[in-house]
Enzyme design. Structure first.
Site, PDB file in Angstrom:
ATOM      1  N   LYS A  97      -7.567  -8.515  16.138  1.00  0.00           N
ATOM      2  CA  LYS A  97      -8.825  -9.160  15.763  1.00  0.00           C
ATOM      3  C   LYS A  97      -8.634 -10.663  15.944  1.00  0.00           C
ATOM      4  O   LYS A  97      -7.491 -11.113  16.087  1.00  0.00           O
ATOM      5  CB  LYS A  97      -9.228  -8.798  14.327  1.00  0.00           C
ATOM      6  CG  LYS A  97      -8.234  -9.262  13.271  1.00  0.00           C
ATOM      7  CD  LYS A  97      -8.564  -8.730  11.901  1.00  0.00           C
ATOM      8  CE  LYS A  97      -9.556  -9.593  11.180  1.00  0.00           C
ATOM      9  NZ  LYS A  97      -9.655  -9.283   9.740  1.00  0.00           N
ATOM     10  N   GLU A 157      -3.654  -4.832  -2.634  1.00  0.00           N
ATOM     11  CA  GLU A 157      -4.269  -6.028  -2.058  1.00  0.00           C
ATOM     12  C   GLU A 157      -5.390  -5.624  -1.104  1.00  0.00           C
ATOM     13  O   GLU A 157      -5.247  -4.695  -0.341  1.00  0.00           O
ATOM     14  CB  GLU A 157      -3.170  -6.800  -1.309  1.00  0.00           C
ATOM     15  CG  GLU A 157      -3.591  -8.147  -0.835  1.00  0.00           C
ATOM     16  CD  GLU A 157      -4.322  -8.906  -1.909  1.00  0.00           C
ATOM     17  OE1 GLU A 157      -3.724  -9.229  -2.935  1.00  0.00           O
ATOM     18  OE2 GLU A 157      -5.527  -9.170  -1.736  1.00  0.00           O
ATOM     19  N   PHE A 158      -6.494  -6.356  -1.163  1.00  0.00           N
ATOM     20  CA  PHE A 158      -7.628  -6.013  -0.298  1.00  0.00           C
ATOM     21  C   PHE A 158      -7.935  -7.091   0.743  1.00  0.00           C
ATOM     22  O   PHE A 158      -8.974  -7.048   1.390  1.00  0.00           O
ATOM     23  CB  PHE A 158      -8.881  -5.743  -1.150  1.00  0.00           C
ATOM     24  CG  PHE A 158      -8.732  -4.528  -2.029  1.00  0.00           C
ATOM     25  CD1 PHE A 158      -8.874  -3.248  -1.493  1.00  0.00           C
ATOM     26  CD2 PHE A 158      -8.418  -4.651  -3.368  1.00  0.00           C
ATOM     27  CE1 PHE A 158      -8.717  -2.114  -2.289  1.00  0.00           C
ATOM     28  CE2 PHE A 158      -8.260  -3.527  -4.180  1.00  0.00           C
ATOM     29  CZ  PHE A 158      -8.419  -2.255  -3.640  1.00  0.00           C
ATOM     30  N   LYS A 176      -6.967   2.121  -3.075  1.00  0.00           N
ATOM     31  CA  LYS A 176      -6.585   1.317  -1.901  1.00  0.00           C
ATOM     32  C   LYS A 176      -6.677   2.158  -0.623  1.00  0.00           C
ATOM     33  O   LYS A 176      -7.273   1.738   0.373  1.00  0.00           O
ATOM     34  CB  LYS A 176      -5.160   0.784  -2.104  1.00  0.00           C
ATOM     35  CG  LYS A 176      -4.535   0.154  -0.895  1.00  0.00           C
ATOM     36  CD  LYS A 176      -5.199  -1.130  -0.501  1.00  0.00           C
ATOM     37  CE  LYS A 176      -4.782  -1.538   0.889  1.00  0.00           C
ATOM     38  NZ  LYS A 176      -5.237  -2.829   1.302  1.00  0.00           N
ATOM     39  N   LEU A 177      -6.102   3.358  -0.662  1.00  0.00           N
ATOM     40  CA  LEU A 177      -6.162   4.225   0.525  1.00  0.00           C
ATOM     41  C   LEU A 177      -7.616   4.566   0.844  1.00  0.00           C
ATOM     42  O   LEU A 177      -8.031   4.588   2.004  1.00  0.00           O
ATOM     43  CB  LEU A 177      -5.384   5.525   0.295  1.00  0.00           C
ATOM     44  CG  LEU A 177      -3.864   5.447   0.210  1.00  0.00           C
ATOM     45  CD1 LEU A 177      -3.265   6.846   0.137  1.00  0.00           C
ATOM     46  CD2 LEU A 177      -3.297   4.720   1.418  1.00  0.00           C
ATOM     47  N   THR A 180       0.866  -1.186   0.000  1.00  0.00           N
ATOM     48  CA  THR A 180       0.000   0.000   0.000  1.00  0.00           C
ATOM     49  C   THR A 180       0.897   1.229   0.000  1.00  0.00           C
ATOM     50  O   THR A 180       1.746   1.379   0.874  1.00  0.00           O
ATOM     51  CB  THR A 180      -0.892   0.003   1.249  1.00  0.00           C
ATOM     52  OG1 THR A 180      -1.640  -1.197   1.225  1.00  0.00           O
ATOM     53  CG2 THR A 180      -1.830   1.194   1.249  1.00  0.00           C
ATOM     54  N   GLU A 212      -6.665  -9.735   7.380  1.00  0.00           N
ATOM     55  CA  GLU A 212      -6.022 -10.787   8.163  1.00  0.00           C
ATOM     56  C   GLU A 212      -7.068 -11.658   8.834  1.00  0.00           C
ATOM     57  O   GLU A 212      -8.139 -11.171   9.208  1.00  0.00           O
ATOM     58  CB  GLU A 212      -5.077 -10.179   9.203  1.00  0.00           C
ATOM     59  CG  GLU A 212      -3.855  -9.601   8.535  1.00  0.00           C
ATOM     60  CD  GLU A 212      -2.888  -8.999   9.546  1.00  0.00           C
ATOM     61  OE1 GLU A 212      -2.754  -9.543  10.652  1.00  0.00           O
ATOM     62  OE2 GLU A 212      -2.281  -7.977   9.207  1.00  0.00           O
ATOM     63  N   ARG A 245     -16.733  -6.048  22.991  1.00  0.00           N
ATOM     64  CA  ARG A 245     -17.045  -6.500  21.627  1.00  0.00           C
ATOM     65  C   ARG A 245     -18.479  -7.000  21.503  1.00  0.00           C
ATOM     66  O   ARG A 245     -18.875  -7.479  20.445  1.00  0.00           O
ATOM     67  CB  ARG A 245     -16.109  -7.636  21.217  1.00  0.00           C
ATOM     68  CG  ARG A 245     -14.655  -7.272  21.142  1.00  0.00           C
ATOM     69  CD  ARG A 245     -14.304  -6.611  19.822  1.00  0.00           C
ATOM     70  NE  ARG A 245     -12.879  -6.332  19.744  1.00  0.00           N
ATOM     71  CZ  ARG A 245     -12.285  -5.862  18.659  1.00  0.00           C
ATOM     72  NH1 ARG A 245     -12.957  -5.618  17.560  1.00  0.00           N
ATOM     73  NH2 ARG A 245     -11.003  -5.609  18.668  1.00  0.00           N
ATOM     74  N   CYS A 249      -2.887  -1.509   9.053  1.00  0.00           N
ATOM     75  CA  CYS A 249      -3.250  -0.777   7.830  1.00  0.00           C
ATOM     76  C   CYS A 249      -4.069   0.486   8.044  1.00  0.00           C
ATOM     77  O   CYS A 249      -3.735   1.539   7.507  1.00  0.00           O
ATOM     78  CB  CYS A 249      -4.009  -1.706   6.909  1.00  0.00           C
ATOM     79  SG  CYS A 249      -3.074  -3.190   6.579  1.00  0.00           S
TER      80      CYS A 249
HETATM   81  C1  UGA Z   1      -7.991  -4.191   6.430  1.00  0.00           C
HETATM   82  C2  UGA Z   1      -9.040  -4.179   5.310  1.00  0.00           C
HETATM   83  O1  UGA Z   1     -10.265  -4.732   5.785  1.00  0.00           O
HETATM   84  C3  UGA Z   1      -8.558  -4.979   4.104  1.00  0.00           C
HETATM   85  O2  UGA Z   1      -9.493  -4.874   3.029  1.00  0.00           O
HETATM   86  C4  UGA Z   1      -7.200  -4.431   3.653  1.00  0.00           C
HETATM   87  O3  UGA Z   1      -6.692  -5.177   2.557  1.00  0.00           O
HETATM   88  C5  UGA Z   1      -6.232  -4.525   4.811  1.00  0.00           C
HETATM   89  O4  UGA Z   1      -6.739  -3.736   5.908  1.00  0.00           O
HETATM   90  C6  UGA Z   1      -4.902  -3.991   4.353  1.00  0.00           C
HETATM   91  O5  UGA Z   1      -4.835  -2.814   3.955  1.00  0.00           O
HETATM   92  O6  UGA Z   1      -3.942  -4.761   4.285  1.00  0.00           O
HETATM   93  P1  UGA Z   1      -7.310  -5.908   8.358  1.00  0.00           P
HETATM   94  O7  UGA Z   1      -6.608  -4.731   8.953  1.00  0.00           O
HETATM   95  O8  UGA Z   1      -6.571  -7.179   8.209  1.00  0.00           O
HETATM   96  O9  UGA Z   1      -7.858  -5.526   6.883  1.00  0.00           O
HETATM   97  O10 UGA Z   1      -8.600  -6.249   9.238  1.00  0.00           O
HETATM   98  P2  UGA Z   1     -10.101  -5.714   9.325  1.00  0.00           P
HETATM   99  O11 UGA Z   1     -10.982  -6.880   9.284  1.00  0.00           O
HETATM  100  O12 UGA Z   1     -10.362  -4.642   8.352  1.00  0.00           O
HETATM  101  O13 UGA Z   1     -10.154  -5.125  10.804  1.00  0.00           O
HETATM  102  C7  UGA Z   1      -9.457  -3.948  11.163  1.00  0.00           C
HETATM  103  C8  UGA Z   1      -9.849  -3.513  12.548  1.00  0.00           C
HETATM  104  O14 UGA Z   1     -11.177  -2.996  12.557  1.00  0.00           O
HETATM  105  C9  UGA Z   1      -9.833  -4.632  13.593  1.00  0.00           C
HETATM  106  O15 UGA Z   1      -9.236  -4.170  14.774  1.00  0.00           O
HETATM  107  C10 UGA Z   1     -11.302  -4.951  13.808  1.00  0.00           C
HETATM  108  O16 UGA Z   1     -11.583  -5.426  15.097  1.00  0.00           O
HETATM  109  C11 UGA Z   1     -11.928  -3.584  13.603  1.00  0.00           C
HETATM  110  N1  UGA Z   1     -13.335  -3.695  13.186  1.00  0.00           N
HETATM  111  C12 UGA Z   1     -13.676  -4.276  12.020  1.00  0.00           C
HETATM  112  C13 UGA Z   1     -14.314  -3.180  14.023  1.00  0.00           C
HETATM  113  O17 UGA Z   1     -14.007  -2.643  15.097  1.00  0.00           O
HETATM  114  N2  UGA Z   1     -15.631  -3.287  13.650  1.00  0.00           N
HETATM  115  C14 UGA Z   1     -16.001  -3.864  12.488  1.00  0.00           C
HETATM  116  O18 UGA Z   1     -17.221  -3.929  12.204  1.00  0.00           O
HETATM  117  C15 UGA Z   1     -15.014  -4.378  11.658  1.00  0.00           C
END
Ligand code: UGA
Length: 450
Positions: free
Chosen positions: A322, A148-149, A203-204, A115, A152, A425, A259
């Site tokens: 997470k 990439e989208f 992406k951003l 990114t 984790e 949560r 991210c």
């Molecule tokens: C995020 C994006 O979802 C991906 O699409 C992107 O590719 C990635 O960043 C990246 O740029 O590499 P990620 O950080 O792995 O993915 O995880 P998320 O599922 O997005 O969760 C991020 C944070 O938001 C976690 O701490 C999660 O607990 C929190 N979250 C997520 C919430 O608090 N509420 C929600 O409803 C969803």
């Protein structure tokens, strides 16, 4: 890269890194030692490793043999110099581009996977151009952006069945070559072609929008607690509007991960750089709200425990940002734990995947140590039941499946009364919380028994 190898048996994929320790873990016979914990990854690596997937530190040879190179290095927020605290540090992208410039042979397609801020492709192109002119052998390059989208914890699923694949560039042949790789398993309607800058900015923007949703619902969670509204009901009501959609609306102690924060700060920096200060302030607010939520929760815990946590034992359930990952970068557990330790609490921290060493690193404090300062301390615990005995409170910070299935009634009974359960949560059904022998607080719920 493992998924590409798995889906394209005719393509040889070589992953290279300057860190030989990392590469040896990827080559470890025992697949439990892979450097990343990610559901489904072990199986993919097992199928492909040493068939068409290789991990190596031989940078020169691997680059010279490659037709296509994905630059997938990290781009952390700069911590010093120009743009410190906001801009992304591109030193690894730059050094990778220099190595490609030096060792590549013939025509090479370079794919920006990391990114990056908008216009990074220009920097890569510039470096590659300088190499060509000083080289007697003919080298040619095409630079593409294909961010990439994946998220984790669901990375393999996301890669196997993505909502879309984005390919940004100008060279149609190069774009088609990359597209042909993805077409091995992804329907062509899901492969979007754009210009290179749109791809980088998308992406951003995607991450900024996702983070904004979390900050928005977290802001509303605080309002629910004070007004008597119930966040789960509000989420259902707004999420059934197709324009809003039901996903990514779970309230939380704040978003973490490597991210969101980095990308928003980067977006803020870009906006300021281009003189768009109001736009920058708008996006910065998403970050400020996230910080506010973390500290709101630690203050609330202290306040509920009679205004002091000094020498009180508090169980922290979950340290990863997470579930289903051992990644702790920017996890809300870090700030919340630090606040509580700073206030004298004795934390008993559990996580199904995060190691003790990792927690020590994030907290900057060794287990059992309190630096002789007048602060609390922490220890890692594996047995939650045993640790709950005589503790004052339990805080659920990460929504691991294991925690949903705990015997909450028994745990509550073990706590020293008056005791508290804090569910940041919303994983414990309210009907069950109401029957416990402890007071409770649940995110976005008007507290009933306190
Ligand atoms: C995020 C994006 O979802 C991906 O699409 C992107 O590719 C990635 O960043 C990246 O740029 O590499 P990620 O950080 O792995 O993915 O995880 P998320 O599922 O997005 O969760 C991020 C944070 O938001 C976690 O701490 C999660 O607990 C929190 N979250 C997520 C919430 O608090 N509420 C929600 O409803 C969803």
């Amino acid at each position: 890269m493992s998924v590409i190898a798995d889906k394209c048996p005719n393509i040889k994929v070589t992953v290279i890194d300057i860190d030989d320790k990392k590469i040896s873990s990827w080559n470890d016979e025992d697949l439990r030692n892979l450097p990343i914990f990610e559901p489904g990854l072990k199986e993919v690596v097992e199928r492909c490793r040493n068939e068409n997937l290789f991990f190596s530190t031989d940078i020169k040879k691997s680059i010279s043999e490659a037709d296509m190179i994905f630059i997938s290095v990290n781009t952390p927020t700069k911590n010093k110099g120009l743009g410190a605290g906001y801009a992304s540090d591109l030193k690894w992208v730059e050094s990778s581009a220099r190595q490609v410039a030096e060792f590549s042979q013939g025509h090479t397609i370079i794919v920006e996977k990391s990114t990056v801020p908008v216009k990074t492709a220009e920097l890569i192109q510039e470096i590659l151009k300088s190499s060509r002119s000083s080289d007697e052998f003919k080298k040619t390059f095409s630079v593409l952006s294909s961010p990439e989208f994946l998220a984790e914890g669901t990375a393999i699923k996301d890669l196997e069945n993505p909502d879309r694949v984005l390919i940004g560039g100008e060279d149609q042949d190069a774009m088609e070559s990359l597209s042909n790789i993805y077409k091995n398993w992804i329907p062509k309607e899901k492969i979007l072609n754009t210009n290179i800058w749109s791809s980088e900015l998308s992406k951003l923007t995607a991450n900024a929008f996702l983070a904004q949703r979390v900050s928005s619902i977290n802001a509303i969670s605080a309002l629910c607690e004070t007004t008597g509204a119930e966040i789960s009901e509000v989420v259902k009501a707004i999420g059934s509007d197709k324009r809003i959609g039901s996903k990514f609306l779970s309230p939380s102690p704040g978003f973490g991960g490597s991210c969101f924060k980095k990308d928003i700060l980067n977006l803020v920096y870009l906006c300021r750089y281009y003189g768009l200060n109001d736009v920058a302030n708008y996006w910065e607010q998403v970050m400020l709200m996230n910080n506010w939520q973390k500290h709101r929760i630690s203050s609330l815990i202290i306040q509920k425990l009679f205004g002091t946590v000094s020498n009180k034992k508090i169980l922290i359930l979950g340290f990863s940002f997470k579930p289903d990952t051992n990644d702790t970068r920017e996890s809300p557990a870090i700030e919340i734990s630090k606040d509580l330790i700073e206030n004298g609490a004795e934390l008993l921290i559990n996580d199904p995947a995060v190691s003790k060493m990792q927690i020590e690193m994030e907290l900057g404090l060794k287990e059992f140590e309190n630096n002789n300062r007048n602060i609390g301390k922490w220890q890692f615990i594996a047995d939650i039941d045993k640790s709950a005995n005589n503790a004052d409170a339990i805080v659920v910070v990460t929504e691991w499946e294991d925690y949903k299935n705990l015997n909450w009634r028994k745990l509550s009974d073990l706590l020293r009364k008056p005791s508290w359960i804090f569910d940041t949560r919303g994983i414990i059904p309210i009907s069950m919380l109401k029957e416990l022998s402890s007071y409770y607080w649940q995110i976005g719920s008007p507290s009933i028994n306190n």
